[in-house]
Design a protein around this motif. Structure first.
Motif, PDB file in Angstrom:
ATOM      1  N   GLY A  12     -12.229   4.020   8.767  1.00 36.66           N
ATOM      2  CA  GLY A  12     -12.456   3.057   9.835  1.00 36.66           C
ATOM      3  C   GLY A  12     -13.458   1.975   9.509  1.00 36.66           C
ATOM      4  N   TYR A  13     -13.976   1.952   8.275  1.00 36.90           N
ATOM      5  CA  TYR A  13     -15.018   0.992   7.907  1.00 36.90           C
ATOM      6  C   TYR A  13     -14.451  -0.078   6.971  1.00 36.90           C
ATOM      7  CZ  TYR A  13     -19.416  -0.927   6.318  1.00 36.90           C
ATOM      8  OH  TYR A  13     -20.449  -1.775   6.034  1.00 36.90           O
ATOM      9  N   PHE A  14     -14.732  -1.327   7.287  1.00 33.27           N
ATOM     10  CA  PHE A  14     -14.332  -2.456   6.442  1.00 33.27           C
ATOM     11  C   PHE A  14     -15.453  -3.478   6.507  1.00 33.27           C
ATOM     12  CE2 PHE A  14     -12.426  -6.558   5.627  1.00 33.27           C
ATOM     13  CZ  PHE A  14     -11.593  -6.299   4.554  1.00 33.27           C
ATOM     14  N   PHE A  34      -7.440   5.731   6.154  1.00 32.66           N
ATOM     15  CA  PHE A  34      -7.845   4.424   6.672  1.00 32.66           C
ATOM     16  C   PHE A  34      -8.835   4.616   7.815  1.00 32.66           C
ATOM     17  CE2 PHE A  34      -3.670   3.575   4.908  1.00 32.66           C
ATOM     18  CZ  PHE A  34      -3.798   2.325   4.334  1.00 32.66           C
ATOM     19  N   GLY A  35      -8.508   5.568   8.706  1.00 31.34           N
ATOM     20  CA  GLY A  35      -9.353   5.831   9.855  1.00 31.34           C
ATOM     21  C   GLY A  35      -9.036   4.986  11.067  1.00 31.34           C
ATOM     22  N   ASP A  36      -8.368   3.852  10.852  1.00 31.26           N
ATOM     23  CA  ASP A  36      -8.082   2.937  11.952  1.00 31.26           C
ATOM     24  C   ASP A  36      -7.044   1.925  11.463  1.00 31.26           C
ATOM     25  OD1 ASP A  36      -8.299   0.641  13.749  1.00 31.26           O
ATOM     26  OD2 ASP A  36     -10.156   1.552  14.458  1.00 31.26           O
ATOM     27  N   ALA A  37      -6.064   1.607  12.288  1.00 29.48           N
ATOM     28  CA  ALA A  37      -5.040   0.627  11.909  1.00 29.48           C
ATOM     29  C   ALA A  37      -5.635  -0.759  11.683  1.00 29.48           C
ATOM     30  CB  ALA A  37      -3.948   0.578  12.972  1.00 29.48           C
ATOM     31  N   ARG A  38      -6.790  -1.028  12.256  1.00 25.57           N
ATOM     32  CA  ARG A  38      -7.468  -2.314  12.034  1.00 25.57           C
ATOM     33  C   ARG A  38      -7.772  -2.518  10.548  1.00 25.57           C
ATOM     34  NH1 ARG A  38     -12.386  -3.237  10.987  1.00 25.57           N
ATOM     35  NH2 ARG A  38     -13.086  -1.158  11.582  1.00 25.57           N
ATOM     36  N   VAL A  39      -8.109  -1.449   9.827  1.00 27.40           N
ATOM     37  CA  VAL A  39      -8.380  -1.543   8.392  1.00 27.40           C
ATOM     38  C   VAL A  39      -7.111  -1.962   7.652  1.00 27.40           C
ATOM     39  CG1 VAL A  39      -9.107  -0.280   6.329  1.00 27.40           C
ATOM     40  CG2 VAL A  39     -10.293   0.100   8.491  1.00 27.40           C
ATOM     41  N   VAL A  40      -5.973  -1.415   8.050  1.00 22.95           N
ATOM     42  CA  VAL A  40      -4.688  -1.824   7.458  1.00 22.95           C
ATOM     43  C   VAL A  40      -4.515  -3.327   7.636  1.00 22.95           C
ATOM     44  CG1 VAL A  40      -2.173  -1.573   7.528  1.00 22.95           C
ATOM     45  CG2 VAL A  40      -3.630   0.436   7.896  1.00 22.95           C
ATOM     46  N   ASP A  41      -4.719  -3.825   8.845  1.00 20.64           N
ATOM     47  CA  ASP A  41      -4.553  -5.254   9.134  1.00 20.64           C
ATOM     48  C   ASP A  41      -5.501  -6.117   8.306  1.00 20.64           C
ATOM     49  OD1 ASP A  41      -2.659  -4.500  11.022  1.00 20.64           O
ATOM     50  OD2 ASP A  41      -4.069  -4.637  12.705  1.00 20.64           O
ATOM     51  N   GLU A  42      -6.757  -5.705   8.200  1.00 17.58           N
ATOM     52  CA  GLU A  42      -7.752  -6.469   7.424  1.00 17.58           C
ATOM     53  C   GLU A  42      -7.344  -6.566   5.950  1.00 17.58           C
ATOM     54  OE1 GLU A  42     -10.536  -7.994   8.401  1.00 17.58           O
ATOM     55  OE2 GLU A  42     -10.987  -7.149  10.362  1.00 17.58           O
ATOM     56  N   LEU A  43      -6.877  -5.464   5.390  1.00 16.64           N
ATOM     57  CA  LEU A  43      -6.481  -5.453   3.978  1.00 16.64           C
ATOM     58  C   LEU A  43      -5.208  -6.263   3.759  1.00 16.64           C
ATOM     59  CD1 LEU A  43      -7.289  -1.730   3.178  1.00 16.64           C
ATOM     60  CD2 LEU A  43      -8.525  -3.745   2.324  1.00 16.64           C
ATOM     61  N   GLN A  44      -4.238  -6.127   4.649  1.00 15.46           N
ATOM     62  CA  GLN A  44      -2.987  -6.882   4.520  1.00 15.46           C
ATOM     63  C   GLN A  44      -3.234  -8.379   4.549  1.00 15.46           C
ATOM     64  OE1 GLN A  44      -0.696  -5.102   7.718  1.00 15.46           O
ATOM     65  NE2 GLN A  44       0.611  -4.056   6.242  1.00 15.46           N
ATOM     66  N   ALA A  45      -4.239  -8.813   5.279  1.00 15.67           N
ATOM     67  CA  ALA A  45      -4.535 -10.241   5.408  1.00 15.67           C
ATOM     68  C   ALA A  45      -5.126 -10.836   4.126  1.00 15.67           C
ATOM     69  CB  ALA A  45      -5.493 -10.465   6.574  1.00 15.67           C
ATOM     70  N   LEU A  46      -5.595 -10.004   3.209  1.00 20.07           N
ATOM     71  CA  LEU A  46      -6.259 -10.492   1.997  1.00 20.07           C
ATOM     72  C   LEU A  46      -5.314 -10.865   0.866  1.00 20.07           C
ATOM     73  CD1 LEU A  46      -9.253  -7.997   1.686  1.00 20.07           C
ATOM     74  CD2 LEU A  46      -9.348 -10.377   2.447  1.00 20.07           C
ATOM     75  N   VAL A  47      -4.134 -10.261   0.833  1.00 20.93           N
ATOM     76  CA  VAL A  47      -3.269 -10.396  -0.350  1.00 20.93           C
ATOM     77  C   VAL A  47      -1.801 -10.570   0.027  1.00 20.93           C
ATOM     78  CG1 VAL A  47      -4.720  -9.077  -1.958  1.00 20.93           C
ATOM     79  CG2 VAL A  47      -3.114  -7.865  -0.505  1.00 20.93           C
ATOM     80  N   PRO A  48      -1.000 -11.057  -0.934  1.00 20.44           N
ATOM     81  CA  PRO A  48       0.434 -11.189  -0.670  1.00 20.44           C
ATOM     82  C   PRO A  48       1.155  -9.856  -0.487  1.00 20.44           C
ATOM     83  CG  PRO A  48      -0.204 -12.464  -2.619  1.00 20.44           C
ATOM     84  CD  PRO A  48      -1.400 -11.658  -2.203  1.00 20.44           C
ATOM     85  N   ARG A  49       0.682  -8.795  -1.170  1.00 16.96           N
ATOM     86  CA  ARG A  49       1.366  -7.502  -1.069  1.00 16.96           C
ATOM     87  C   ARG A  49       0.357  -6.379  -0.889  1.00 16.96           C
ATOM     88  NH1 ARG A  49       6.852  -5.539  -3.274  1.00 16.96           N
ATOM     89  NH2 ARG A  49       6.833  -3.602  -2.138  1.00 16.96           N
ATOM     90  N   PHE A  50       0.635  -5.523   0.082  1.00 19.45           N
ATOM     91  CA  PHE A  50      -0.220  -4.375   0.383  1.00 19.45           C
ATOM     92  C   PHE A  50       0.631  -3.110   0.358  1.00 19.45           C
ATOM     93  CE2 PHE A  50      -1.746  -1.256   3.415  1.00 19.45           C
ATOM     94  CZ  PHE A  50      -3.020  -1.050   2.930  1.00 19.45           C
TER      95      PHE A  50
END
Length: 167
Positions: A12-14, A34-50
């Motif tokens: 849950g930490y980013f 991940f601990g939280d779907a928000r972490v998924v969203d934050e990481l996906q926003a950084l790169v073309p492919r996650f």
């Protein structure tokens, strides 16, 4: 060459340190918890492919979008990712048949919060565990890995320390 950022056990930490070290990657891979779907969203926003897998602490919000196992090929290298998989000489029982079936050149796990880079000559693979990038757990230093994949090989592998778990 494809540049990869690999992390796990964010719980849950980013923070900006994670974003800073992964921003120039082509892909980010997360090995669960991940601990939280928000972490998924934050990481996906950084790169073309996650790419990610869910871990034992992840709830339905994460499990809805992330599988238990990732099995794919990139730049001629077969990759297998799962959260609880063990490491060479001590693979988790559910991982053994997967390894036999898939026969990856790169096997990635999380869960232990211990950064490991270990070849397995018996299975002809490289095992990576990026340690833990979050603040929850017994680890003292938050870590992740960065590397490239080129012509079927892992190249330019770097372990990155993100700072103390509590700081």
């Amino acid at each position: 060459m494809t540049r990869i950022g690999l992390l796990s056990d964010t719980h849950g930490y980013f923070d900006e340190r994670i974003a800073h070290h992964l921003r120039d990657c082509d892909e980010i891979w997360h090995a669960g918890d991940f601990g939280d779907a928000r972490v998924v969203d934050e990481l996906q926003a950084l790169v073309p492919r996650f790419r990610g897998v869910y871990g034992n602490i992840d709830g339905t919000d994460v499990r809805r979008t992330q599988p238990l196992v990732q099995d794919f090929e990139i730049e001629g290298l077969r990759v297998l990712i799962t959260h609880i998989g063990g490491y060479p000489g001590h693979y988790a029982p559910p991982a053994r048949p997967l390894l036999d079936q898939v026969r990856p050149g790169l096997f990635i796990t999380g869960h232990s919060h211990i950064l490991r880079v270990m070849p397995d000559p018996r299975r002809h693979l490289l095992h990576l565990n990026p340690g833990a990038a979050g603040r929850h757990g017994f680890h003292q230093v938050r870590t992740l890995l960065r590397f490239g994949i080129e012509a079927g090989k892992v190249v330019d592998l770097q372990a990155v320390e993100l700072g103390k778990r509590a700081g």
